[in-house]
Design a protein around this motif. Structure first.
Motif, mmCIF file in Angstrom:
data_model
loop_
_atom_site.group_PDB
_atom_site.id
_atom_site.type_symbol
_atom_site.label_atom_id
_atom_site.label_comp_id
_atom_site.label_asym_id
_atom_site.label_seq_id
_atom_site.Cartn_x
_atom_site.Cartn_y
_atom_site.Cartn_z
ATOM 1 N N SER A 135 0.802 -1.229 0.000
ATOM 2 C CA SER A 135 0.000 0.000 0.000
ATOM 3 C C SER A 135 0.831 1.273 0.000
ATOM 4 O O SER A 135 0.435 2.277 0.581
ATOM 5 N N GLN A 156 -3.183 2.768 -0.342
ATOM 6 C CA GLN A 156 -2.809 3.922 0.464
ATOM 7 C C GLN A 156 -3.999 4.841 0.695
ATOM 8 O O GLN A 156 -4.068 5.522 1.728
ATOM 9 N N GLU A 186 -5.553 3.354 3.684
ATOM 10 C CA GLU A 186 -4.753 3.656 4.867
ATOM 11 C C GLU A 186 -4.989 5.081 5.331
ATOM 12 O O GLU A 186 -5.132 5.335 6.533
ATOM 13 N N THR A 206 -6.286 6.197 9.012
ATOM 14 C CA THR A 206 -5.557 7.069 9.940
ATOM 15 C C THR A 206 -6.378 8.312 10.283
ATOM 16 O O THR A 206 -6.269 8.840 11.387
ATOM 17 N N PHE A 239 0.909 4.131 8.991
ATOM 18 C CA PHE A 239 1.008 2.831 9.644
ATOM 19 C C PHE A 239 2.447 2.336 9.643
ATOM 20 O O PHE A 239 3.172 2.483 8.650
ATOM 21 N N SER A 275 0.989 -4.006 14.061
ATOM 22 C CA SER A 275 0.254 -2.824 13.620
ATOM 23 C C SER A 275 0.391 -1.692 14.634
ATOM 24 O O SER A 275 0.123 -1.871 15.823
ATOM 25 N N LEU A 277 -0.940 -4.304 3.757
ATOM 26 C CA LEU A 277 -2.027 -3.371 4.017
ATOM 27 C C LEU A 277 -2.515 -3.544 5.460
ATOM 28 O O LEU A 277 -3.621 -4.000 5.724
ATOM 29 N N ALA A 304 -3.503 -1.500 7.463
ATOM 30 C CA ALA A 304 -4.645 -0.657 7.804
ATOM 31 C C ALA A 304 -5.980 -1.381 7.668
ATOM 32 O O ALA A 304 -6.962 -0.979 8.293
#
Length: 481
Positions: free
Chosen positions: A109, A118, A121, A125, A142, A307, A349, A351
């Motif tokens: 990502s 992304q 992600e 976030t 991340f 993570s 990934l 996220a």
């Protein structure tokens, strides 16, 4: 294509179903299986005694069978409700689904050239930023865990120091900064590790006195330490210390910037989750004032390892440190691709598991987990406080119980206690104010008051067993004199 590989491809739905059954059986057995199996202590096996790498293909089903026979009995029930060691969450149902799908879709990502990962992600976030009460001045990325989050935040701080001094450590090396002082009251061990990796050196970490009987830094002592520092410095604040979950006064620390130049990095690996509880949200007042923030997600968000997230107000400096120039990578620009923001050129990934659990349970679902774990920690603290065999070393501020034996709390006796109880409850050793101790950290979404009662009973029985063994040994010793 290899014949066995082709066969596995043809049978993939059946193999995934077999894996689902294996996973479901493992999760269903969490409550009954040993939290940490009693495995005899053995020396390292010589390399030649290890099973050799298979030469001929035997297929996934065969590998599943061997895994079940050789490895599953040795694995801890760390996903379960009475694994209270370290600060270990589990994986909520939604997070587990997200993690499986992460492997299915196998996204890297980091690049806008294949941008869905992304984008997901960034959405995640943004949700996390809102969850923890941070403003849009912070951007998040991340990373693998709190250690990498702290390292990334301090790398940005290192570049900020250079900006203040008219040099660029990312271009000229850390030596261009000269001596650096990193001030903190009770920093996590990963801070010194990060400073070593970043070329600033463990010796740059300067301990600042804490408040009496606390792990929180004394703001007046920090003020004096900053006054004694020539040039800009870095302050590492703690929002939730490991032993007692104590919190620095973030507002008071931030106010010191009126008189001193310093980068404020806050290690809120699991303490940031106090923001979800109205009763405890005041503990993280001022978190948004930080220049960089570390938050670990495989702790209290209950997503699978590995993570974490790293937030900062200076993404421009972050990109200056981690930018990667190659024709096949995405652009830098005002909104840099994620490849330019962390040490990794590639990352899974991560996220997606966080996105799933946030999407599935929202703020209120995760607030309930946090508040239930806090209640469980308080209940265990109360149980141990009432037992004359134990002594609490600090009040239960949030989700960690720090305790020791009331009499003769040696490392050996605490190790024996911990190992005697570990099939029912797992706690980790520590030292607090010079006293050997144990700590129980509550962060698993499955844990209930029933688990607290089982854990307390196991600890009481282990303490009684240890006391009996001590008395027996003393009697035997007297008999020989």
């Amino acid at each position: 294509m290899d014949r066995t590989l082709a066969s596995d491809l043809a049978r993939l739905p059946d193999l995934l179903e077999a894996t689902r059954r294996t996973a479901a059986d493992a999760l269903e057995a969490l409550d009954a299986r040993p939290v940490v199996p009693l495995v005899p202590h053995v020396s390292l096996t010589p390399p030649q005694a290890e099973p050799p790498l298979p030469v001929h293909a035997t297929g996934t089903e065969s590998a599943l069978d061997e895994f079940a026979q050789r490895w599953v009995p040795r694995l801890s029930a760390s996903a379960g409700p009475r694994y209270l060691g370290f600060v270990t969450g589990g994986a909520t149902p939604a997070a587990l689904v997200g993690d499986w799908l992460t492997s299915v879709h196998d996204q890297n990502s980091n690049s806008a050239l294949d941008g869905a990962g992304q984008d997901l992600e960034r959405e995640t976030t943004t949700w996390l930023r809102e969850l923890f009460g941070l403003t849009a001045a912070h951007t998040g990325t991340f990373v693998s865990g709190a250690t990498m989050s702290n390292t990334t935040g301090l790398a940005i701080a290192r570049e900020w120091l250079g900006e203040r001094l008219g040099v660029s450590p990312s271009e000229d090396g850390a030596a261009a900064l000269g001596p650096v002082r990193v001030l903190s009251g009770a920093p996590h061990s990963s801070i010194a590790k990060a400073l070593s990796v970043l070329g600033l050196g463990r010796g740059s970490l300067v301990p600042v006195p804490t408040l009496p009987g606390r792990e929180a830094v004394d703001p007046a002592a920090l003020d004096r330490a900053l006054a004694d520092t020539s040039g800009p410095a870095v302050v590492v604040a703690n929002a939730g210390t490991v032993n007692t979950v104590d919190f620095d006064d973030l507002r008071a620390i931030s106010a010191l910037r009126e008189r001193h130049a310093f980068w404020l990095h806050t290690d809120a690996a699991f303490g940031a989750f106090a923001a979800l509880s109205p009763e405890h949200a005041h503990l993280v007042d001022g978190l948004d004032d930080s220049d960089s923030v570390c938050i670990d997600l495989h702790k209290w968000l209950n997503v699978p390892y590995d993570s974490a997230v790293q937030f900062t107000r200076r993404q421009d400096l972050q990109a200056r440190v981690f930018q990667n120039a190659a024709a096949y990578l995405g652009p830098l620009g005002d909104h840099p691709d994620l490849v330019h923001l962390t040490p990794e050129n590639s990352h899974r990934l991560r996220a997606l598991a966080a996105w799933f659990t946030l999407r599935a349970y929202g703020r209120e679902g995760h607030r309930e987990i946090v508040e239930r774990d806090i209640a469980c920690a308080r209940a265990l603290g109360a149980e141990l406080e009432q037992d004359p065999a134990f002594r609490l070393l600090a009040p239960v501020h949030l989700n960690v119980v720090c305790f020791t034996l009331a009499e003769n709390p040696t490392q050996a006796r605490l190790t024996a206690l911990r190992e005697a109880a570990q099939e029912e409850v797992f706690v980790t050793p520590t030292v607090y104010a010079g006293t050997p101790a144990l700590r129980a950290a509550f962060s698993n979404w499955r844990t209930t008051q029933a688990d607290v009662r089982r854990a307390a009973r196991a600890l009481r029985e282990a303490a009684a067993q240890g006391a009996h063994a001590t008395r027996t040994a003393r009697t035997a010793a007297k008999g020989t004199t």
